[in-house]
Design an enzyme around this catalytic site. Structure first.
Site, PDB file in Angstrom:
ATOM      1  CG  HIS A  17      41.434  49.404  28.054  1.00  0.00           C
ATOM      2  ND1 HIS A  17      42.577  49.478  28.811  1.00  0.00           N
ATOM      3  CD2 HIS A  17      40.521  48.735  28.803  1.00  0.00           C
ATOM      4  CE1 HIS A  17      42.361  48.865  29.972  1.00  0.00           C
ATOM      5  NE2 HIS A  17      41.123  48.406  29.992  1.00  0.00           N
ATOM      6  CB  CYS A  45      40.051  50.945  31.996  1.00  0.00           C
ATOM      7  SG  CYS A  45      40.333  49.701  33.249  1.00  0.00           S
ATOM      8  CG  ASN A  56      42.863  45.714  32.051  1.00  0.00           C
ATOM      9  OD1 ASN A  56      43.318  46.858  32.083  1.00  0.00           O
ATOM     10  ND2 ASN A  56      41.569  45.464  32.054  1.00  0.00           N
TER      11      ASN A  56
HETATM   12  O1  UT7 Z   1      39.503  47.058  31.930  1.00  0.00           O
HETATM   13  C1  UT7 Z   1      38.199  47.383  32.239  1.00  0.00           C
HETATM   14  C2  UT7 Z   1      37.258  46.592  31.475  1.00  0.00           C
HETATM   15  N1  UT7 Z   1      37.283  45.207  31.875  1.00  0.00           N
HETATM   16  C3  UT7 Z   1      37.052  44.325  30.965  1.00  0.00           C
HETATM   17  O2  UT7 Z   1      36.962  44.682  29.841  1.00  0.00           O
HETATM   18  C4  UT7 Z   1      36.831  42.864  31.345  1.00  0.00           C
HETATM   19  C5  UT7 Z   1      35.639  42.356  30.590  1.00  0.00           C
HETATM   20  N2  UT7 Z   1      35.294  40.983  30.807  1.00  0.00           N
HETATM   21  C6  UT7 Z   1      36.071  39.952  30.391  1.00  0.00           C
HETATM   22  O3  UT7 Z   1      37.148  40.147  29.869  1.00  0.00           O
HETATM   23  C7  UT7 Z   1      35.530  38.573  30.553  1.00  0.00           C
HETATM   24  O4  UT7 Z   1      34.183  38.663  30.941  1.00  0.00           O
HETATM   25  C8  UT7 Z   1      36.308  37.698  31.555  1.00  0.00           C
HETATM   26  C9  UT7 Z   1      37.706  37.379  31.009  1.00  0.00           C
HETATM   27  C10 UT7 Z   1      36.439  38.387  32.890  1.00  0.00           C
HETATM   28  C11 UT7 Z   1      35.571  36.368  31.754  1.00  0.00           C
HETATM   29  O5  UT7 Z   1      35.446  35.686  30.510  1.00  0.00           O
HETATM   30  P1  UT7 Z   1      34.031  35.150  30.021  1.00  0.00           P
HETATM   31  O6  UT7 Z   1      34.278  34.437  28.783  1.00  0.00           O
HETATM   32  O7  UT7 Z   1      33.063  36.298  30.013  1.00  0.00           O
HETATM   33  O8  UT7 Z   1      33.666  34.118  31.145  1.00  0.00           O
HETATM   34  P2  UT7 Z   1      32.377  34.115  32.088  1.00  0.00           P
HETATM   35  O9  UT7 Z   1      32.424  35.235  33.059  1.00  0.00           O
HETATM   36  O10 UT7 Z   1      31.156  33.932  31.261  1.00  0.00           O
HETATM   37  O11 UT7 Z   1      32.634  32.775  32.835  1.00  0.00           O
HETATM   38  C12 UT7 Z   1      32.575  31.495  32.167  1.00  0.00           C
HETATM   39  C13 UT7 Z   1      32.983  30.466  33.178  1.00  0.00           C
HETATM   40  C14 UT7 Z   1      32.256  30.607  34.501  1.00  0.00           C
HETATM   41  O12 UT7 Z   1      32.020  29.302  35.008  1.00  0.00           O
HETATM   42  P3  UT7 Z   1      30.589  28.635  34.881  1.00  0.00           P
HETATM   43  O13 UT7 Z   1      29.635  29.572  35.585  1.00  0.00           O
HETATM   44  O14 UT7 Z   1      30.326  28.552  33.399  1.00  0.00           O
HETATM   45  O15 UT7 Z   1      30.762  27.326  35.558  1.00  0.00           O
HETATM   46  C15 UT7 Z   1      33.251  31.302  35.382  1.00  0.00           C
HETATM   47  O16 UT7 Z   1      33.066  31.019  36.752  1.00  0.00           O
HETATM   48  O17 UT7 Z   1      34.393  30.628  33.474  1.00  0.00           O
HETATM   49  C16 UT7 Z   1      34.553  30.718  34.882  1.00  0.00           C
HETATM   50  N3  UT7 Z   1      35.719  31.531  35.163  1.00  0.00           N
HETATM   51  C17 UT7 Z   1      36.951  31.007  35.226  1.00  0.00           C
HETATM   52  N4  UT7 Z   1      37.400  29.750  35.032  1.00  0.00           N
HETATM   53  C18 UT7 Z   1      38.725  29.541  35.169  1.00  0.00           C
HETATM   54  C19 UT7 Z   1      35.792  32.863  35.398  1.00  0.00           C
HETATM   55  N5  UT7 Z   1      37.073  33.215  35.631  1.00  0.00           N
HETATM   56  C20 UT7 Z   1      37.796  32.071  35.528  1.00  0.00           C
HETATM   57  C21 UT7 Z   1      39.174  31.792  35.643  1.00  0.00           C
HETATM   58  N6  UT7 Z   1      39.583  30.515  35.462  1.00  0.00           N
HETATM   59  N7  UT7 Z   1      40.088  32.747  35.937  1.00  0.00           N
END
Ligand code: UT7
Length: 335
Positions: free
Chosen positions: A255, A115, A285
């Site tokens: 980005h 990225c 993205n």
């Molecule tokens: O381009 C290269 C760089 N990439 C990035 O910059 C991505 C960086 N990361 C992110 O943007 C975020 O970490 C995400 C959008 C991927 C995830 O958001 P988050 O607020 O960090 O959520 P999390 O990973 O802490 O997950 C919170 C909860 C979890 O459930 P539990 O364990 O609390 O029960 C996940 O399993 O949200 C759950 N979850 C979802 N729920 C519904 C993760 N993905 C999803 C989803 N729909 N698509």
């Protein structure tokens, strides 16, 4: 040209596949919702390529568009640099297919910094111009990420989209490209990767069955934190070494990974509101393509003012990151 030789962005272009995929598409594939995706990422839709449409097709459309904007004939292009992690084939480079589609015979190669690829590509393109090795360089960011997604993994499949953006660089007496900062940290290589398809894990029936050819992000939260920290610090370092402050920046284009990441970077830098481009809602993205797509869309919307200071910053797998500072010289589009 008498004084030092600089590089200037003289045109931008972009291309998105026609097919639009809204968040509800994923509700039938994984346990997710439009509301979760919008709240946590700012994404409402993304574009997915159709069968037979390849990265070099989007890259060629974006490059052609940028050359038209610049008023530069394709025949003048000396070098094509394409930043991508999803070339049409492992070899040859996507850039070579672009060269063939444009009917050219110039050098053409890919840069892969995931990225962060567009920042790295811009630094290479700028070096070609500043060193006098080229008069016209096209720097492209192009991806078809929909072909490297695990549609059973809700933490990644909802994030990414396909598209391409491009800029044309030409020499100038005053710096258009004022400076660049690049960084990488291979200690964190395994928090964002495609495990298979390289020499470490060649393709096999097992790797296909295990979906090891798709993007994996085992610790999205850590990627999130590092993205905010590294983009903000790369921007600060670049502004300081260029003799500017955040107050001087007219437009910040990070980005386009996640609206929350971009807002956090803008907050840390004190570059908020209209001065930060958050254009992830309809595009998702698009990895190396995200900055040139956002730049082109912002320019076409009249947001990139002639004479303005434009700060681009990227972050992605590697980990790798970068920042590029531009003095924008292209007039706003005719309306
Ligand atoms: O381009 C290269 C760089 N990439 C990035 O910059 C991505 C960086 N990361 C992110 O943007 C975020 O970490 C995400 C959008 C991927 C995830 O958001 P988050 O607020 O960090 O959520 P999390 O990973 O802490 O997950 C919170 C909860 C979890 O459930 P539990 O364990 O609390 O029960 C996940 O399993 O949200 C759950 N979850 C979802 N729920 C519904 C993760 N993905 C999803 C989803 N729909 N698509």
């Amino acid at each position: 040209m008498t004084g030092a030789r600089h590089a200037d962005v003289v045109g931008t272009g972009s291309a998105l596949p026609e097919r639009v995929v809204t968040n509800d598409y994923f509700e039938s594939l994984v346990e997710t919702s439009d509301e979760w995706i919008r709240d946590r990422t700012g994404i409402r839709a993304r574009h997915f390529a159709t069968d037979g449409e390849n990265t070099s097709d989007l890259a060629t459309r974006a490059a052609t568009n940028a050359l038209q904007t610049a008023g530069v004939a394709a025949g003048q292009v000396d070098v094509i640099v394409c930043a991508t992690l999803t070339p049409d084939n492992p070899i040859p480079a996507a850039a070579v297919r672009v060269q063939q589609k444009l009917g050219l015979s110039c050098p053409a190669f890919d840069v892969n910094a995931a990225c962060a690829g567009f920042s790295y590509g811009m630094s290479v393109g700028t070096a070609f111009i500043e060193s006098g090795h080229a008069e016209t360089v096209v720097v492209i960011g192009a991806e078809i990420l929909s072909r490297v997604l695990d549609m059973t993994d809700r933490s990644t499949c909802i994030l990414f989209g396909d598209g391409a953006g491009a800029v044309v660089l030409r020499p100038a007496e005053a710096p258009g490209v004022i400076g660049t900062v690049l960084g990488a940290d291979g200690n964190a290589a395994d928090i964002l990767l495609i495990p298979a398809g390289g020499s470490a894990m060649p393709a096999s029936a097992e790797t296909v069955a295990a979906r090891d050819h798709a993007i994996r992000m085992p610790n999205g939260k850590e990627v999130f934190k590092r993205a905010v920290r590294e983009m903000a610090s790369a921007c600060r370092e670049l502004l300081e070494k260029s003799g500017y402050t955040s107050d001087d920046v007219d437009l910040l284009i990070p980005h386009q990974a996640n609206a929350r990441i971009m807002n956090a970077v803008a907050d840390r830098l004190g570059i908020g509101g209209d001065r930060a481009v958050v254009d992830v809602a309809e595009v998702g993205n698009t990895s190396a393509a995200s900055i040139p797509i956002a730049l082109d869309r912002a320019w076409r919307a009249g947001r990139v003012k002639q004479g303005g200071l434009v700060l681009l910053t990227s972050f992605g797998a590697g980990l790798a990151w970068g920042a590029t500072l531009l003095r924008w010289t292209t007039p706003e589009p005719a309306r």
